[in-house]
Write an enzyme that holds these catalytic residues in place. Structure first.
Site, PDB file in Angstrom:
ATOM      1  N   GLN A  58     -16.184  -4.923   1.326  1.00 11.34           N
ATOM      2  CA  GLN A  58     -16.342  -5.681  -0.022  1.00 11.34           C
ATOM      3  C   GLN A  58     -16.476  -7.198   0.515  1.00 11.34           C
ATOM      4  OE1 GLN A  58     -13.276  -5.152  -2.833  1.00 11.34           O
ATOM      5  NE2 GLN A  58     -12.750  -3.010  -2.222  1.00 11.34           N
ATOM      6  N   ASP A  87      -5.216  -7.320   3.636  1.00 11.79           N
ATOM      7  CA  ASP A  87      -6.520  -7.467   2.945  1.00 11.79           C
ATOM      8  C   ASP A  87      -7.463  -7.453   3.770  1.00 11.79           C
ATOM      9  OD1 ASP A  87      -5.270  -8.343   0.089  1.00 11.79           O
ATOM     10  OD2 ASP A  87      -4.040  -9.465   1.343  1.00 11.79           O
ATOM     11  N   GLU A 111       0.680  -1.092   0.075  1.00 10.71           N
ATOM     12  CA  GLU A 111      -0.088  -0.040  -0.109  1.00 10.71           C
ATOM     13  C   GLU A 111       0.822   1.106  -0.053  1.00 10.71           C
ATOM     14  OE1 GLU A 111      -2.726  -1.087  -0.418  1.00 10.71           O
ATOM     15  OE2 GLU A 111      -3.195  -2.840   0.722  1.00 10.71           O
ATOM     16  N   GLY A 131     -12.421   4.152 -18.347  1.00  7.32           N
ATOM     17  CA  GLY A 131     -13.654   4.645 -18.196  1.00  7.32           C
ATOM     18  C   GLY A 131     -14.315   4.962 -19.590  1.00  7.32           C
ATOM     19  N   ARG A 190       6.238   7.272  -7.158  1.00  9.23           N
ATOM     20  CA  ARG A 190       5.274   6.760  -8.174  1.00  9.23           C
ATOM     21  C   ARG A 190       4.559   8.346  -8.438  1.00  9.23           C
ATOM     22  NH1 ARG A 190      -0.177   6.880  -6.312  1.00  9.23           N
ATOM     23  NH2 ARG A 190      -1.823   6.184  -7.944  1.00  9.23           N
ATOM     24  N   ASP A 215      -1.279  -1.607  -9.446  1.00  4.44           N
ATOM     25  CA  ASP A 215      -1.433  -2.919  -9.006  1.00  4.44           C
ATOM     26  C   ASP A 215      -1.828  -3.656 -10.286  1.00  4.44           C
ATOM     27  OD1 ASP A 215      -1.412  -2.789  -6.387  1.00  4.44           O
ATOM     28  OD2 ASP A 215      -3.867  -2.422  -6.356  1.00  4.44           O
ATOM     29  N   TRP A 220      -0.444   5.157  -0.243  1.00  5.45           N
ATOM     30  CA  TRP A 220      -1.227   5.461  -1.299  1.00  5.45           C
ATOM     31  C   TRP A 220      -2.800   5.413  -0.955  1.00  5.45           C
ATOM     32  CZ3 TRP A 220      -0.115   1.930  -6.157  1.00  5.45           C
ATOM     33  CH2 TRP A 220      -0.487   0.722  -5.812  1.00  5.45           C
TER      34      TRP A 220
END
Length: 559
Positions: A500, A491, A188, A303, A286, A379, A431
């Protein structure tokens, strides 16, 4: 002379799902990622090499993912998964005999999964880790490592827990790739500097070393942080002004206080050193703008209305027959996916991205006179699994970057050719939302951290107490360590906060917590347990030695 350099950094991770459910949560996560992301990306990398282009991406695999990708049970199940997908597509063609569009798409997917099966069985001999290793051995890509089970390092409560995550990550990499890693992906992008650390559960404050110390101990060369950590567009620094960057005071190349935001933006284009009493390590940032172009559902390429819609699946087969259409369309009004139309969008979007890189590097050179690097980190599962057309976009982008005269490179190659000359300090960061830790630590996850911290403290104590253990006692201690590592996976807290998979995440953490305590209780009481069953179920990291958890130095409590 090249205007500057570019590298894709792809971070690959799936939590440990072996014999821990199938669908909607469990092993199918791995099988989807392998068939939709890992194999397609491995295919396009080899295609580039065959076309005379060395892709030079930097790609990381978490150790827990490597263990699953090389596990015989998981590989057999993955083959079955592909056969099931192909069979499902054939049945869908019969089901949609009177629907030309859906029948055509079912045939498209049948061909797709057949190609994936052929690649897996014939091209890679059921060993995709070897496929990536060979690309690295031939100088076409760089592979980096990460924390053993993707533990969120800034919040782990003991130095031994962090040290174990890093050391086992390096050890696993060596076993699978036959060399030592140079780079490390912080899960992360979570970073914590040397500081007074307040335990978020019990409030105790202790002096803790920065995470760089544990990476330096393993002789790693570099790691990557979030764009805002190195300035970005100044947004993060404006939000947290007391945590702004500062260059080492002893460095003759020090940038003076009062540096303007415009100059801060350029920090992310260069490597810097982080210093520790045990040595130094390079840090790369990054890039923010390249992240938005791929991550953002509103502003990013995925998108585009012609790309495949991820969220809408057929209620019987699970196949995805629809395209994004537009962000204004709800799922009920999505239009049919047309793969041929998406192909043209790949070309246009990769052209746009390549020129964005050219503009960023040109602007940096014009303002500084230096050659910089754009580190575009994502990712891996975003490409193929989430954004179906993503692997083809990567291939097209790499080809276009070469055509524009940009040096496509790996992180290690860049820092070898352009070594850091300045040292820097950076703030606590990630992030995640808010650039700190709230996605992983909050009121909904505090009960998880309480259990994790309890086990981290206990593991450190028993490892120190039984450091000379051998035989079955040593096996019990090492299995206890595996259960702790699996508890620490970021996770479980992430899936809880994002809602989720709340029940699944809680169940997984509680299972490993229960097994951890069952093992150590039996050890200390001299009781017998079915250790073989536990070792078979959670069988990762066969070379794990519990002694990595033995206490190395005393933490100093601050009054």
């Amino acid at each position: 002379m090249k205007i500057g350099s570019f590298t894709f950094v792809l971070h690959s991770h799936i939590p440990y799902t072996r014999k821990a459910g199938m669908w909607p949560f469990g092993e199918e996560w791995l099988y989807e990622a392998t068939s939709e992301s890992y194999i397609p990306i491995l295919d396009i990398l080899n295609e580039l090499v065959e076309e005379g282009i060395s892709p030079k991406i930097t790609m990381g695999f978490t150790p827990v993912l490597l263990e699953q990708l090389t596990d015989k049970y998981m590989n057999e199940r993955f083959e079955r998964y592909l056969f099931h997908k192909i069979d499902t597509c054939a049945k869908e063609m019969e089901r949609f005999q009177d629907n030309r569009d859906f029948r055509r798409l079912a045939h498209f997917y049948e061909e797709y999964y057949t190609r994936i099966l052929d690649s897996y069985e014939d091209t890679y001999s059921k060993d995709i880790v070897k496929g990536f290793r060979e690309l690295q051995d031939n100088g076409h890509i760089e592979l980096i490592t990460s924390a053993a089970t993707h533990g969120y390092l800034p919040l782990l409560s003991t130095d031994s827990a962090i040290r174990a995550q890093v050391h086992i990550g390096v050890q696993s990499y060596e076993r699978h790739f036959k060399r030592r890693p140079r780079g490390f992906w912080l899960p992360e992008c979570g970073y914590r500097p040397s500081s007074k650390w307040k335990n978020p559960i019990n409030g105790i404050v202790t002096e803790r070393p920065g995470l760089e110390r544990f990476l330096i101990e393993e002789k790693l060369d570099y790691f990557i942080v979030d764009c805002q950590t190195l300035g970005g567009k100044g947004k993060y620094l404006n939000m947290f002004p007391m945590q702004g960057y500062s260059l080492n005071k002893n460095n003759q190349n020090e940038v003076k206080e009062g540096t303007k935001d415009g100059e801060l933006e350029h920090l992310g284009f260069k490597p810097y050193h982080l210093l520790d009493k045990n040595g130094k390590i390079t840090v790369l940032g990054r890039n923010e703008e390249t992240g938005i172009k791929v991550w953002s559902g509103d502003w990013g390429y995925p998108g585009d209305g012609w790309y495949r819609e991820f969220h809408k699946k057929d209620h019987l087969s699970g196949l995805q027959y629809w395209r994004v259409t537009s962000k204004e369309n709800d799922l009920a009004t999505k239009k049919v996916y047309v793969p041929e139309a998406a192909e043209s969008r790949i070309e246009e979007n990769s052209e746009h991205f390549a020129h964005l890189i050219l503009d960023l590097l040109t602007n940096f050179r014009n303002k500084t006179g230096e050659s910089g690097i754009v580190v575009a980190a994502y990712d891996t599962e975003l490409f193929g699994h989430w954004w179906f057309e993503g692997p083809k976009w990567i291939k097209s982008t790499i080809k276009k970057l070469h055509g524009l005269g940009i040096e496509v490179t790996t992180c290690s190659q860049f820092i070898d050719e352009h070594p850091a000359i300045k040292s820097i300090t950076i703030p606590e960061s990630s992030w995640g939302e808010g650039r700190l830790h709230r996605i992983w630590q909050n009121v909904e996850t505090n009960w998880m951290w309480k259990k994790i911290y309890e086990c981290e403290e206990r593991m450190e104590k028993v490892a120190s107490k039984y450091i000379d253990a051998s035989g079955e006692s040593a096996q019990m201690l090492s299995q206890g360590a595996r259960e702790l590592l699996l508890m620490e996976s970021s996770d479980w807290t992430f899936l809880t906060t994002t809602r989720q998979a709340v029940e699944y995440a809680a169940g997984r953490l509680n299972e490993h917590y229960a097994r951890f305590n069952e093992i150590l209780d039996a050890l200390e009481k001299g009781d017998k347990i079915d250790l073989e069953r536990m070792m078979e179920k959670d069988n990762l990291f066969p070379n794990l030695d519990f002694r990595i958890y033995a206490k190395v130095e005393e933490k100093k409590e601050i009054k």
